[in-house]
Design a protein around this motif. Structure first.
Motif, PDB file in Angstrom:
ATOM      1  N   LEU A 194       0.837  -1.213   0.000  1.00 29.33           N
ATOM      2  CA  LEU A 194       0.000   0.000   0.000  1.00 29.33           C
ATOM      3  C   LEU A 194       0.867   1.257   0.000  1.00 29.33           C
ATOM      4  N   ILE A 195       1.893   1.253   0.836  1.00 26.59           N
ATOM      5  CA  ILE A 195       2.808   2.401   0.903  1.00 26.59           C
ATOM      6  C   ILE A 195       3.485   2.602  -0.450  1.00 26.59           C
ATOM      7  N   ASP A 196       3.924   1.515  -1.066  1.00 29.50           N
ATOM      8  CA  ASP A 196       4.564   1.604  -2.383  1.00 29.50           C
ATOM      9  C   ASP A 196       3.600   2.152  -3.429  1.00 29.50           C
ATOM     10  N   LEU A 197       2.340   1.719  -3.383  1.00 29.28           N
ATOM     11  CA  LEU A 197       1.344   2.239  -4.330  1.00 29.28           C
ATOM     12  C   LEU A 197       1.133   3.732  -4.135  1.00 29.28           C
TER      13      LEU A 197
ATOM     14  N   SER B  30      -6.076  11.933   8.684  1.00 26.51           N
ATOM     15  CA  SER B  30      -4.915  12.420   7.932  1.00 26.51           C
ATOM     16  C   SER B  30      -5.362  13.578   7.049  1.00 26.51           C
ATOM     17  N   LEU B  31      -4.412  14.354   6.602  1.00 25.92           N
ATOM     18  CA  LEU B  31      -4.730  15.395   5.637  1.00 25.92           C
ATOM     19  C   LEU B  31      -4.860  14.756   4.260  1.00 25.92           C
ATOM     20  N   VAL B  32      -5.995  14.989   3.617  1.00 30.01           N
ATOM     21  CA  VAL B  32      -6.253  14.481   2.274  1.00 30.01           C
ATOM     22  C   VAL B  32      -6.839  15.608   1.455  1.00 30.01           C
TER      23      VAL B  32
ATOM     24  N   ASP C 122     -12.066  12.569 -13.761  1.00 27.55           N
ATOM     25  CA  ASP C 122     -10.717  12.302 -13.287  1.00 27.55           C
ATOM     26  C   ASP C 122     -10.574  12.886 -11.894  1.00 27.55           C
ATOM     27  N   PHE C 123      -9.876  12.162 -11.051  1.00 27.72           N
ATOM     28  CA  PHE C 123      -9.622  12.613  -9.683  1.00 27.72           C
ATOM     29  C   PHE C 123      -8.126  12.630  -9.454  1.00 27.72           C
ATOM     30  N   ARG C 124      -7.664  13.690  -8.830  1.00 26.04           N
ATOM     31  CA  ARG C 124      -6.273  13.749  -8.352  1.00 26.04           C
ATOM     32  C   ARG C 124      -6.366  13.934  -6.846  1.00 26.04           C
ATOM     33  N   ALA C 125      -5.557  13.203  -6.119  1.00 23.03           N
ATOM     34  CA  ALA C 125      -5.611  13.277  -4.661  1.00 23.03           C
ATOM     35  C   ALA C 125      -4.259  12.933  -4.078  1.00 23.03           C
ATOM     36  N   VAL C 126      -4.076  13.368  -2.828  1.00 19.96           N
ATOM     37  CA  VAL C 126      -2.836  13.105  -2.110  1.00 19.96           C
ATOM     38  C   VAL C 126      -3.133  13.171  -0.612  1.00 19.96           C
ATOM     39  N   SER C 127      -2.287  12.520   0.157  1.00 19.43           N
ATOM     40  CA  SER C 127      -2.407  12.562   1.612  1.00 19.43           C
ATOM     41  C   SER C 127      -1.033  12.771   2.226  1.00 19.43           C
ATOM     42  N   ASP C 128      -1.034  13.232   3.476  1.00 16.58           N
ATOM     43  CA  ASP C 128       0.226  13.345   4.215  1.00 16.58           C
ATOM     44  C   ASP C 128       0.607  12.012   4.854  1.00 16.58           C
ATOM     45  N   SER C 129      -0.242  10.994   4.724  1.00 15.66           N
ATOM     46  CA  SER C 129       0.003   9.675   5.298  1.00 15.66           C
ATOM     47  C   SER C 129       0.350   8.687   4.193  1.00 15.66           C
ATOM     48  N   ALA C 130       1.386   7.903   4.405  1.00 16.89           N
ATOM     49  CA  ALA C 130       1.832   6.946   3.385  1.00 16.89           C
ATOM     50  C   ALA C 130       0.785   5.861   3.130  1.00 16.89           C
ATOM     51  N   ILE C 131       0.203   5.314   4.171  1.00 17.19           N
ATOM     52  CA  ILE C 131      -0.801   4.263   3.981  1.00 17.19           C
ATOM     53  C   ILE C 131      -2.064   4.834   3.357  1.00 17.19           C
ATOM     54  N   VAL C 132      -2.485   6.003   3.801  1.00 14.09           N
ATOM     55  CA  VAL C 132      -3.671   6.636   3.211  1.00 14.09           C
ATOM     56  C   VAL C 132      -3.429   6.946   1.735  1.00 14.09           C
ATOM     57  N   SER C 133      -2.226   7.341   1.384  1.00 14.03           N
ATOM     58  CA  SER C 133      -1.910   7.558  -0.032  1.00 14.03           C
ATOM     59  C   SER C 133      -2.109   6.270  -0.830  1.00 14.03           C
ATOM     60  N   GLY C 134      -1.752   5.143  -0.258  1.00 13.47           N
ATOM     61  CA  GLY C 134      -1.982   3.862  -0.912  1.00 13.47           C
ATOM     62  C   GLY C 134      -3.462   3.560  -1.070  1.00 13.47           C
ATOM     63  N   LEU C 135      -4.253   3.885  -0.046  1.00 13.19           N
ATOM     64  CA  LEU C 135      -5.707   3.705  -0.134  1.00 13.19           C
ATOM     65  C   LEU C 135      -6.286   4.590  -1.232  1.00 13.19           C
ATOM     66  N   ILE C 136      -5.758   5.807  -1.346  1.00 14.68           N
ATOM     67  CA  ILE C 136      -6.186   6.719  -2.409  1.00 14.68           C
ATOM     68  C   ILE C 136      -5.859   6.114  -3.773  1.00 14.68           C
ATOM     69  N   PHE C 137      -4.645   5.581  -3.920  1.00 13.21           N
ATOM     70  CA  PHE C 137      -4.240   4.978  -5.188  1.00 13.21           C
ATOM     71  C   PHE C 137      -5.240   3.894  -5.601  1.00 13.21           C
TER      72      PHE C 137
ATOM     73  N   GLY D 264     -12.071   7.438   6.977  1.00 13.49           N
ATOM     74  CA  GLY D 264     -11.482   8.266   5.921  1.00 13.49           C
ATOM     75  C   GLY D 264     -11.690   7.665   4.545  1.00 13.49           C
ATOM     76  N   LEU D 265     -11.535   6.339   4.437  1.00 12.20           N
ATOM     77  CA  LEU D 265     -11.763   5.664   3.160  1.00 12.20           C
ATOM     78  C   LEU D 265     -13.229   5.798   2.762  1.00 12.20           C
ATOM     79  N   ALA D 266     -14.128   5.658   3.712  1.00  4.71           N
ATOM     80  CA  ALA D 266     -15.556   5.832   3.425  1.00  4.71           C
ATOM     81  C   ALA D 266     -15.834   7.257   2.937  1.00  4.71           C
ATOM     82  N   SER D 267     -15.184   8.246   3.536  1.00  5.06           N
ATOM     83  CA  SER D 267     -15.356   9.639   3.102  1.00  5.06           C
ATOM     84  C   SER D 267     -14.842   9.838   1.678  1.00  5.06           C
ATOM     85  N   LEU D 268     -13.707   9.230   1.359  1.00  3.01           N
ATOM     86  CA  LEU D 268     -13.141   9.328   0.015  1.00  3.01           C
ATOM     87  C   LEU D 268     -14.096   8.720  -1.012  1.00  3.01           C
TER      88      LEU D 268
END
Length: 145
Positions: A36-39, A62-64, A76-91, A129-133
Motif C-alpha cells: 500500500l505504501i509503495d502504491l 490524515s490530511l487528504v 478524473d480525480f487527483r488526490a494526495v495525503s500526508d500519510s503513506a498508507i492513506v496515499s496507498g488507499l487513495i491509489f 477516511g476511506l468511506a469519506s473518500l
C-alpha cells in the motif's frame, strides 16, 4: 488536468480484479501494508497550490486533498495525503474510479475492500477516511450526471 495516471485497466471491474489478484500474492498484512505504501508513492504529482481547504477531504484524520475534473463522460480525480498508507488507499480508489464515466462510477461498489480483507485491517479512523473518500467520488459522479 494533465498527467492522469488512471485508468490503468479498461473497466472498474477489471481494476478491482487486478487489485484482488495483486494482494493475493502477499502472505501477511505487513507485506500488504508495505505494498500500500509503495502504491501511494505512485500517485501522480499533486500541485502544492491545490492543497487548500477548498480541496480538503473532511472525515479523514490524515490530511487528504482531492480535486475532481471532467463531466459525466469522464471524471478524473487527483488526490494526495500526508500519510503513506492513506496515499496507498487513495491509489486503490483512483485505480477503480478515476478516468471513468459517472454512470460506471455509480454502478461500481468498492468490492475490492472486502475482497482483499482491507476492512478488517484498517483502524476505525482510516476506515472512516476511506468511506469519506469513496462517498466524495460517488457524490461527484452523481452531481455530474
Amino acid at each position: 488536468m494533465t498527467d492522469t495516471a488512471f485508468p490503468l485497466e479498461p473497466t472498474a471491474a477489471d481494476a478491482q480484479q487486478a487489485i484482488k489478484d495483486e494482494f493475493a500474492f502477499f502472505g501477511d498484512w505487513a507485506e500488504r501494508y508495505q505494498y500500500l505504501i509503495d502504491l501511494g508513492r505512485k500517485l501522480p504529482p499533486f500541485p502544492e497550490e491545490w492543497k487548500t481547504e477548498e480541496h480538503r477531504l473532511l472525515g479523514c484524520q490524515s490530511l487528504v486533498w482531492i480535486v475532481p475534473q471532467g463531466d459525466a463522460g469522464r471524471l478524473d480525480f487527483r488526490a494526495v495525503s500526508d500519510s503513506a498508507i492513506v496515499s496507498g488507499l487513495i491509489f486503490l480508489a483512483l485505480r477503480v474510479y478515476s478516468g471513468r464515466p459517472a454512470s460506471e462510477i455509480l454502478a461500481t461498489e468498492a468490492d475490492y475492500i472486502a475482497d482483499i480483507g482491507l476492512a478488517k485491517h484498517l483502524s476505525p479512523t482510516r476506515s472512516n477516511g476511506l468511506a469519506s473518500l469513496l462517498a466524495f467520488i460517488r457524490e461527484t459522479a452523481a452531481a455530474a450526471r
